[in-house]
Design a protein around this motif. Structure first.
Motif, short mmCIF file in Angstrom:
data_model
loop_
_atom_site.label_atom_id
_atom_site.label_comp_id
_atom_site.label_asym_id
_atom_site.label_seq_id
_atom_site.Cartn_x
_atom_site.Cartn_y
_atom_site.Cartn_z
N PRO A 129 68.77 -53.68 70.21
CA PRO A 129 69.99 -53.11 69.06
C PRO A 129 71.03 -53.95 68.67
CG PRO A 129 69.66 -52.28 72.01
CD PRO A 129 68.43 -53.38 71.52
N GLY A 130 70.78 -54.26 67.42
CA GLY A 130 71.99 -54.72 66.87
C GLY A 130 70.91 -55.75 65.92
N ALA A 131 69.59 -56.07 66.42
CA ALA A 131 69.17 -57.12 65.66
C ALA A 131 67.89 -56.87 66.00
CB ALA A 131 69.53 -58.88 66.23
N SER A 132 66.96 -58.33 65.19
CA SER A 132 65.07 -58.09 65.26
C SER A 132 65.71 -59.77 65.58
CB SER A 132 65.02 -58.20 63.87
OG SER A 132 65.46 -58.53 63.37
N LEU A 133 64.54 -60.31 66.64
CA LEU A 133 64.05 -61.58 66.74
C LEU A 133 62.45 -62.32 66.57
CD1 LEU A 133 66.29 -60.14 69.50
CD2 LEU A 133 66.56 -62.74 69.56
N SER A 134 62.20 -63.37 66.64
CA SER A 134 60.96 -63.40 65.76
C SER A 134 60.97 -65.21 66.81
CB SER A 134 61.05 -63.72 64.92
OG SER A 134 61.67 -64.57 63.57
N ALA A 135 59.76 -66.10 66.93
CA ALA A 135 59.54 -67.07 67.68
C ALA A 135 58.90 -67.42 67.59
CB ALA A 135 59.68 -66.86 69.03
N SER A 136 58.14 -68.83 67.42
CA SER A 136 57.29 -69.96 66.45
C SER A 136 57.75 -71.21 67.73
CB SER A 136 57.00 -69.82 65.28
OG SER A 136 58.65 -70.55 65.00
N VAL A 137 56.33 -71.72 67.41
CA VAL A 137 56.46 -73.88 68.09
C VAL A 137 55.97 -74.03 66.81
CG1 VAL A 137 56.55 -72.17 70.60
CG2 VAL A 137 54.46 -72.33 69.21
N ILE A 138 56.43 -75.43 67.05
CA ILE A 138 55.30 -76.09 66.31
C ILE A 138 55.03 -77.42 67.00
CG2 ILE A 138 56.39 -78.19 64.15
CD1 ILE A 138 58.22 -76.17 63.29
N ALA A 139 53.75 -78.08 67.26
CA ALA A 139 52.87 -78.77 67.82
C ALA A 139 52.46 -79.70 67.06
CB ALA A 139 51.92 -77.85 67.79
N PHE A 140 53.51 -80.32 67.19
CA PHE A 140 53.23 -82.48 66.87
C PHE A 140 51.96 -83.30 67.26
CE2 PHE A 140 57.06 -81.07 66.00
CZ PHE A 140 57.59 -81.22 64.52
N ALA A 141 51.20 -83.82 66.76
CA ALA A 141 50.25 -84.57 66.47
C ALA A 141 50.70 -85.71 67.80
CB ALA A 141 49.39 -84.98 65.41
N PRO A 142 49.84 -85.90 68.87
CA PRO A 142 49.81 -87.13 69.69
C PRO A 142 50.64 -88.62 69.16
CG PRO A 142 48.13 -86.18 70.56
CD PRO A 142 48.40 -85.90 69.16
N GLY A 143 52.01 -89.22 69.29
CA GLY A 143 52.04 -89.88 68.51
C GLY A 143 52.75 -89.97 67.77
N THR A 144 53.18 -88.68 67.41
CA THR A 144 54.40 -88.37 66.43
C THR A 144 55.58 -89.27 66.57
OG1 THR A 144 53.37 -86.44 66.18
CG2 THR A 144 55.55 -86.59 65.25
N ASN A 145 56.05 -89.72 65.09
CA ASN A 145 57.06 -90.24 65.41
C ASN A 145 58.73 -88.97 65.19
OD1 ASN A 145 59.50 -90.99 64.44
ND2 ASN A 145 59.46 -91.78 62.79
N TRP A 146 59.76 -89.71 66.52
CA TRP A 146 61.18 -88.21 66.93
C TRP A 146 61.45 -87.54 65.16
CZ3 TRP A 146 60.60 -85.56 71.25
CH2 TRP A 146 61.75 -84.28 71.19
N SER A 147 61.44 -88.79 64.70
CA SER A 147 61.72 -88.01 63.22
C SER A 147 61.23 -87.16 62.52
CB SER A 147 61.78 -89.56 62.14
OG SER A 147 62.39 -90.40 62.20
N ALA A 148 60.18 -86.72 62.79
CA ALA A 148 59.72 -85.39 62.52
C ALA A 148 60.49 -84.45 62.61
CB ALA A 148 57.70 -86.04 62.54
N VAL A 149 60.42 -84.65 64.57
CA VAL A 149 61.06 -82.90 65.38
C VAL A 149 62.28 -83.11 64.95
CG1 VAL A 149 61.49 -82.64 67.88
CG2 VAL A 149 59.37 -83.98 67.33
N ALA A 150 63.08 -84.19 65.03
CA ALA A 150 64.61 -83.91 63.94
C ALA A 150 64.97 -82.75 63.11
CB ALA A 150 65.15 -85.64 64.22
N ASN A 151 63.94 -83.77 62.04
CA ASN A 151 63.66 -83.19 60.43
C ASN A 151 63.45 -81.15 60.95
OD1 ASN A 151 64.22 -85.33 59.33
ND2 ASN A 151 61.82 -85.78 59.59
N ALA A 152 62.40 -81.26 61.90
CA ALA A 152 62.08 -79.46 62.10
C ALA A 152 63.49 -79.22 62.72
CB ALA A 152 61.34 -79.49 62.58
N ARG A 153 64.27 -79.53 63.62
CA ARG A 153 65.29 -79.51 64.17
C ARG A 153 66.67 -78.69 63.21
NH1 ARG A 153 65.94 -79.84 69.98
NH2 ARG A 153 68.05 -79.29 69.51
#
Length: 487
Positions: free
Chosen positions: A353-377
């Motif tokens: 009621p009053g809104a629509s919602l959607s979701a996604s997940v972003i899977a990063f490779a092993p050993g990814t630098n957290w800077s990539a996660v911070a940029n996505a956030r």
């Protein structure tokens, strides 16, 4: 009050400086290329965030400070210090640590420190000391302080509640939301007073440098430039709530709260200026009439200083790029949300009621630098300074929700690491930084839930709806994110 003393009108002779200044300009250009992401991120923040709009003035102000102190260079010659370039090792290491932790402000501070090392190495310590004020003022080019927003929000909230108790106004607080009979007030990011605090710090530092010579007086002015805006912001926020109470409308009182805030902030700054005038020490000591002839910098020492400073500064970015070269890009996946009571699935979207919602997940490779996660956030969060931030904790996830004010809607984000829920704090970043150094282990996953109103939606109902949807995701979205993070 000090007695004004005459300042010599001696203009320093800069003949013989050409080679040293050219070398420093080349070094600054090289550092600009090496740390272009830090420069671009800073400029982007100045442009989109009202809290850092004053940063556009920092370079002109620093240039004016340098020009007003040019007489201090009379009789000084550029004296390259190649060994001072070794200090770049510390700056490069600090940048590398901040980059692995995904802390952009740390990277920018480290890059600025490397600029100072370059100036010291190419011009010498006497010139650097003479220009210490304008060089130090460049620290305000870094858009720092966002980490303090939650603390400032808590201080503002406590001051509002304290004032409401004193005035005997009925109220109820739920997190950063305050309900009074006249309506609901949200202590959003903009209400924390960060924009006032950072601008006051920059202005207070300039005032201290221009009007005082005693280190203790300068320190006192800069301390007041931190404490007074925090207290003043709490008073401003309380005044808006009181206006809402006596006007009978929270919306009317808060309609132009940012404009009211800047007016109040300007008044507070004027009062600080007036209070400091009786204690000023703005007269410069007289410059001796006799000066030594300028000795041009020795080209071999100058070249060595330039190569050492810039070469060692490059170690951080080179090492980071080597580690990230073999890491594949993240993979995004759309997830269908589980429907709580009152909502139903509509394809990939959840219709409520009053809104629509959607979701996604972003899977990063092993050993990814957290800077990539911070940029996505950061990309998912957007650039709404008026957003209200609150947490929703479920048995299987820790969500941070940003409810927009300038742009209607809300975004919830949660992270997983090694199959378990993870925050966005230093401990999580340090774990993944170690994984990135090892080149394996640690697979960060970021889940994003976006809410878009279909029409006018009361902010309180929006929060309740988001909480209900996130609470229903113990299967599906949460399980998928944890599974991707574990394997």
């Amino acid at each position: 009050m000090s007695t004004a003393r005459p300042t010599a009108t001696l203009v320093p002779d800069f003949s013989g400086w050409e080679t040293a200044l050219a070398a420093m300009a080349i070094g600054l250009g090289a550092l600009g290329v090496l740390f272009w992401p830090e420069v671009a991120a800073a400029v982007s923040t100045w442009d989109r965030s009202s809290a850092y709009g004053h940063c556009w003035l920092i370079l002109p102000i620093a240039a004016w400070l340098a020009w007003s102190r040019r007489h201090r260079l009379a009789g000084l010659s550029p004296e390259p210090l190649p060994l001072a370039g070794l200090l770049a090792i510390g700056g490069a290491a600090a940048w590398f640590v901040a980059e692995r932790l995904g802390i952009m402000e740390g990277r920018q501070f480290a890059a600025l420190g490397l600029v100072w090392v370059l100036v010291l190495a190419t011009l010498g310590w006497r010139v650097s000391w003479a220009m210490a004020a304008p060089l130090g003022y460049l620290v305000f080019l870094v858009p720092f302080g966002e980490f303090a927003t939650p603390w400032l929000q808590d201080i503002t909230l406590d001051m509002i509640l304290f004032g409401l108790r004193i005035f005997g106004i009925p109220h109820h607080a739920d997190g950063l939301t305050i309900d009074i009979p006249a309506g609901t007030f949200l202590v959003a990011e903009a209400c924390a007073g960060l924009r006032f605090l950072i601008a006051a710090m920059a202005f207070g530092t300039l005032y201290a440098l221009c009007m005082f010579r005693s280190p203790w007086r300068r320190l006192m002015v800069m301390l007041l430039a931190v404490v007074v805006p925090v207290i003043a912001n709490g008073i401003r926020a309380l005044a808006i709530v009181l206006m809402g109470h006596y006007m009978g409308s929270a919306e009317a009182a808060a309609a132009d709260h940012v404009i009211y805030g800047w007016g109040f902030f300007s008044l507070v700054m004027v009062l600080l200026i007036v209070a400091g005038l009786p204690f000023r020490q703005d007269a410069e000591p007289a410059v001796p009439a006799s000066v030594q002839p300028i000795r041009p910098a020795a080209p071999p020492r100058l070249a060595a200083a330039l190569v050492i400073a810039v070469g060692l500064a490059a170690l951080g970015p080179v090492a980071a790029r080597a580690l990230d070269a073999s890491v594949p890009p993240p993979v995004a996946e759309t997830i269908r949300l589980a429907a709580p009571a009152g909502c139903e699935a509509g394809g990939e979207a959840l219709l409520c009621p009053g809104a629509s919602l959607s979701a996604s997940v972003i899977a990063f490779a092993p050993g990814t630098n957290w800077s990539a996660v911070a940029n996505a956030r950061r990309q998912a969060a957007g650039a709404d300074d008026e957003a209200l931030i609150f947490d929703v904790v479920t048995p299987a996830a820790r969500w941070q929700v940003r409810q927009g004010q300038l742009v209607p809607g809300a975004v919830a984000m949660a992270a997983w690491l090694d199959g378990a829920p993870a925050g966005n704090g230093v401990s999580t970043r340090a774990r993944q930084a170690w994984n990135s150094l090892r080149g394996h282990g640690g697979k960060p996953v970021l889940a994003i839930v976006s809410l878009v109103p279909n029409g006018p939606l009361d902010p309180a109902r929006m929060r309740l709806l988001m909480q209900a949807v996130l609470g229903a995701q113990h299967d599906g979205l949460v399980q998928r994110a944890a599974h991707l993070s574990a394997f």
